[in-house]
Scaffold this motif. Structure first.
Motif, PDB file in Angstrom:
ATOM      1  N   GLN A   2       0.825  -1.199   0.000  1.00  0.00           N
ATOM      2  CA  GLN A   2       0.000   0.000   0.000  1.00  0.00           C
ATOM      3  C   GLN A   2       0.866   1.260   0.000  1.00  0.00           C
ATOM      4  OE1 GLN A   2      -3.558   0.155  -0.028  1.00  0.00           O
ATOM      5  NE2 GLN A   2      -2.736   2.126  -0.664  1.00  0.00           N
ATOM      6  N   PRO A 476     -10.672   5.925  -5.546  1.00  0.00           N
ATOM      7  CA  PRO A 476     -11.859   5.480  -4.813  1.00  0.00           C
ATOM      8  C   PRO A 476     -12.683   4.513  -5.674  1.00  0.00           C
ATOM      9  CG  PRO A 476     -11.707   7.893  -4.879  1.00  0.00           C
ATOM     10  CD  PRO A 476     -10.669   7.356  -5.814  1.00  0.00           C
ATOM     11  N   THR A 477     -13.211   3.471  -5.045  1.00  0.00           N
ATOM     12  CA  THR A 477     -14.021   2.507  -5.808  1.00  0.00           C
ATOM     13  C   THR A 477     -15.446   2.996  -5.999  1.00  0.00           C
ATOM     14  OG1 THR A 477     -14.500   1.355  -3.751  1.00  0.00           O
ATOM     15  CG2 THR A 477     -12.693   0.491  -5.083  1.00  0.00           C
ATOM     16  N   VAL A 478     -15.906   3.854  -5.065  1.00  0.00           N
ATOM     17  CA  VAL A 478     -17.258   4.390  -5.249  1.00  0.00           C
ATOM     18  C   VAL A 478     -17.226   5.419  -6.373  1.00  0.00           C
ATOM     19  CG1 VAL A 478     -18.120   4.019  -2.929  1.00  0.00           C
ATOM     20  CG2 VAL A 478     -16.825   6.080  -3.405  1.00  0.00           C
ATOM     21  N   PRO A 491     -13.695   9.341   4.000  1.00  0.00           N
ATOM     22  CA  PRO A 491     -13.921   7.973   3.510  1.00  0.00           C
ATOM     23  C   PRO A 491     -12.924   7.558   2.423  1.00  0.00           C
ATOM     24  CG  PRO A 491     -16.009   9.171   3.617  1.00  0.00           C
ATOM     25  CD  PRO A 491     -14.916  10.165   3.917  1.00  0.00           C
ATOM     26  N   VAL A 492     -12.499   8.498   1.571  1.00  0.00           N
ATOM     27  CA  VAL A 492     -11.503   8.175   0.540  1.00  0.00           C
ATOM     28  C   VAL A 492     -10.179   7.775   1.201  1.00  0.00           C
ATOM     29  CG1 VAL A 492     -10.093   9.141  -1.343  1.00  0.00           C
ATOM     30  CG2 VAL A 492     -12.561   9.619  -1.261  1.00  0.00           C
ATOM     31  N   LEU A 494      -9.766   6.540   4.264  1.00  0.00           N
ATOM     32  CA  LEU A 494      -9.908   5.243   4.946  1.00  0.00           C
ATOM     33  C   LEU A 494      -9.920   4.104   3.934  1.00  0.00           C
ATOM     34  CD1 LEU A 494     -12.495   6.111   7.745  1.00  0.00           C
ATOM     35  CD2 LEU A 494      -9.998   6.108   7.844  1.00  0.00           C
ATOM     36  N   GLU A 495     -10.603   4.324   2.798  1.00  0.00           N
ATOM     37  CA  GLU A 495     -10.659   3.266   1.792  1.00  0.00           C
ATOM     38  C   GLU A 495      -9.266   2.972   1.235  1.00  0.00           C
ATOM     39  OE1 GLU A 495     -12.792   3.933  -1.873  1.00  0.00           O
ATOM     40  OE2 GLU A 495     -12.756   1.788  -2.295  1.00  0.00           O
ATOM     41  N   HIS A 496      -8.452   4.013   1.115  1.00  0.00           N
ATOM     42  CA  HIS A 496      -7.080   3.822   0.626  1.00  0.00           C
ATOM     43  C   HIS A 496      -6.335   2.812   1.496  1.00  0.00           C
ATOM     44  CE1 HIS A 496      -3.275   5.002  -1.309  1.00  0.00           C
ATOM     45  NE2 HIS A 496      -2.747   4.973  -0.094  1.00  0.00           N
ATOM     46  N   GLY A 498      -7.806   0.440   3.094  1.00  0.00           N
ATOM     47  CA  GLY A 498      -8.587  -0.799   3.160  1.00  0.00           C
ATOM     48  C   GLY A 498      -9.611  -0.821   4.270  1.00  0.00           C
ATOM     49  N   ASP A 500     -13.302   0.099   5.375  1.00  0.00           N
ATOM     50  CA  ASP A 500     -14.616   0.479   4.885  1.00  0.00           C
ATOM     51  C   ASP A 500     -15.450   0.852   6.094  1.00  0.00           C
ATOM     52  OD1 ASP A 500     -16.596   0.928   3.136  1.00  0.00           O
ATOM     53  OD2 ASP A 500     -17.050  -1.176   2.710  1.00  0.00           O
ATOM     54  N   ARG A 501     -15.571   2.140   6.319  1.00  0.00           N
ATOM     55  CA  ARG A 501     -16.261   2.534   7.546  1.00  0.00           C
ATOM     56  C   ARG A 501     -17.752   2.225   7.454  1.00  0.00           C
ATOM     57  NH1 ARG A 501     -15.129   8.284   9.596  1.00  0.00           N
ATOM     58  NH2 ARG A 501     -16.601   8.887   8.010  1.00  0.00           N
TER      59      ARG A 501
END
Ligand SMILES: [Zn+2]
Length: 503
Positions: A2, A476-478, A491-492, A494-496, A498, A500-501
């Motif tokens: 990562q 971002p996947t969303v 959220p971006v 946190l997603e980086h 891994g 997922d809040r």
């Protein structure tokens, strides 16, 4: 593996000024990040679009209905006192420098920011990601830091700055907290030299591989733009770019740095020129305005009238609180009627409640166009906004310069208007009446300061609400929202990593 992530907040970076700085060749790092990433020229701030509210939204990913930081200046109902985060030095003097510093350095994170909205630092600390932060209003994390004993600032304010705080794993906060001996000097955290301190400690952390996530705060652009006007930002954005270059050079250069790091650069809000002021304290004086002196030093009204309201200017926004619960609705009506007649006030907003005292609908009123009533609509809402939220609306859409096309509500002059106003109206710590200044106007603070001839921010209007956002190396996947907001970035981040809040 990562990649590490740097979230860089350049305070008040206006998209047009970023573009100008790049065209003038003074922002080569930002230019490189845009070339290799994604540029969003209209990321919308919170409302009020002032730094404490926006900083809390950036680190929590929430609006103030959840994070509870409502303004630059607000009235604390339980403690029956004003909270002032530093509108100006003179405003801080009126409330007491010690109190202002304690509220800003300690209470904002420890007591005012809701315990129910974890910061990115806390969530990443829980996942054992190595977190780090330079001087930023919001620092709450899981690692304990003792104040430094031997610096200029802690010597001057040793009685105040003696408590530990909970922050990210590596924390550098002005002269007060430093988790490493870097040799970097903060110059008392004074405006104009703060970017250099952030750049210096961040370069040290890159050299010594001390973080996976770094919040790099570059606040001087906001100070410069307040003073000289938003047009002058091209220069201060160039200075911020130099600090980014310095941090990247610690890894051997920009390209070497980007191989190991993803980077998000964002503004918390923008700025617009100021040419006139509104003295709300004076205009509402005969309703009985509570003065800034703390009750422990004998309650004083700023007038001879018994205080019945608190007036809280937050640059180009303001809030008014009823001091007595029993007078709440009557006082709200009086304040609405008065403020609609004050020159320079663009929008007056309040919340109507049902029989159980729960929020029923928000009202946005303007002197020229009447009233717009609205509430979150669920699936039964009659319009949908660009962030895919449903609303029931009734009344004059002209208040927010809105149009509806095929059920889609468009309000480009007041971006993300309904969600931002709803979040501020339903925030537990907000006032009963919220005000947004017309372009060109600013509310004078409690030190009677404003930025006439310079720039400011705070309103619901697009002119100070839309900041620049650059994403480089984060995917971002969303799907990207049609209208980005500053609360999208936590959220971006946190997603980086891994995470997922759960929402
Ligand atoms: Zn500012």
């Amino acid at each position: 593996m990562q990649r590490k992530l740097v979230l860089c907040v350049i305070d008040a970076m206006a998209p047009a000024m970023l573009e100008r700085a790049i065209a003038a060749g003074v922002a080569p790092v930002l230019e490189r990040l845009i070339e290799g990433g994604r540029y969003v020229p209209d990321c919308v701030a919170a409302f009020p679009s002032v730094t404490p509210v926006c900083a809390a939204s950036i680190v929590t990913g929430e609006s103030q209905d959840a994070h509870e930081i409502p303004g630059m200046n607000w009235f604390h109902r339980e403690e029956h006192r004003y909270v002032e985060y530093g509108s100006s030095f003179r405003a801080a003097q009126r409330f007491g420098i010690a109190r202002q510093l304690t509220d800003t350095v300690y209470n904002m994170n420890r007591a005012h920011l809701s315990a129910h909205t974890p910061t990115v630092f806390e969530t990443l600390d829980d996942a054992d990601v190595r977190t780090a932060g330079t001087t930023y209003l919001m620092y709450r994390g899981r690692h304990r830091h003792e104040p430094q004993r031997d610096t200029a600032l802690t010597r001057v304010a040793s009685a105040l700055m003696r408590h530990p705080v909970m922050g990210p794993r590596e924390l550098f906060y002005a002269d007060v907290f430093a988790s490493q001996r870097t040799g970097c000097r903060s110059g008392l955290g004074m405006p104009g030299v703060r970017d250099r301190h952030s750049g210096c400690v961040s370069a040290y952390m890159v050299e010594h591989d001390l973080f996976d996530f770094l919040l790099l705060s570059l606040p001087d652009n906001d100070w410069y733009s307040h003073k000289r006007g938003p047009e002058a930002q091209a220069q201060s954005i160039g200075q911020a770019d130099l600090q980014l270059a310095r941090v990247m050079n610690a890894a051997g250069g920009v390209e070497e740095f980007l191989r190991e790091h993803a980077v998000i650069v964002m503004a918390d809000h923008s700025q617009a020129p100021v040419s006139a002021t509104i003295a709300l304290q004076d205009d509402l004086e005969d309703l009985g305005v509570l003065g800034p002196t703390h009750p422990s030093r004998a309650a004083q009204s700023s007038s001879s009238v018994e205080p019945r309201i608190a007036v809280c200017p937050s640059q180009r926004a303001a809030m008014v609180y009823a001091l007595h619960e029993s007078e709440r609705d009557g006082m709200r009506a009086s304040v609405v009627a008065r403020t609609l007649a004050i020159e320079g006030i663009d929008l007056v907003m309040w919340l109507e409640r049902d029989a159980h005292d729960d929020p029923r609908e928000g009202v946005i009123a303007s002197p020229a166009h009447g009233e717009l009533r609205f509430a979150p609509g669920g699936a039964g809402g009659n319009v949908i906004d660009p962030r895919a939220r449903h609303w029931s609306v009734e009344g004059a859409l002209a208040v927010i310069d809105g149009t509806v096309q095929d059920g889609r509500l468009l309000t480009p002059a007041y971006p993300d208007a309904l969600a931002r106003v709803w979040a501020s109206l339903t925030c537990r710590t907000s006032g009963e009446v919220l005000l947004s200044a017309a372009p060109g106007y600013e509310f004078i603070d409690w030190g009677r300061q404003a930025h006439v001839g310079g720039g400011s921010h705070g309103s619901l209007h697009a002119c100070d609400s839309l900041g620049a956002l650059v994403l480089c190396g984060v995917e971002p996947t969303v799907p990207a929202p049609e209208q980005w907001a500053i609360r999208d970035l936590a959220p971006v981040v946190l997603e980086h990593f891994g995470i997922d809040r759960l929402r």
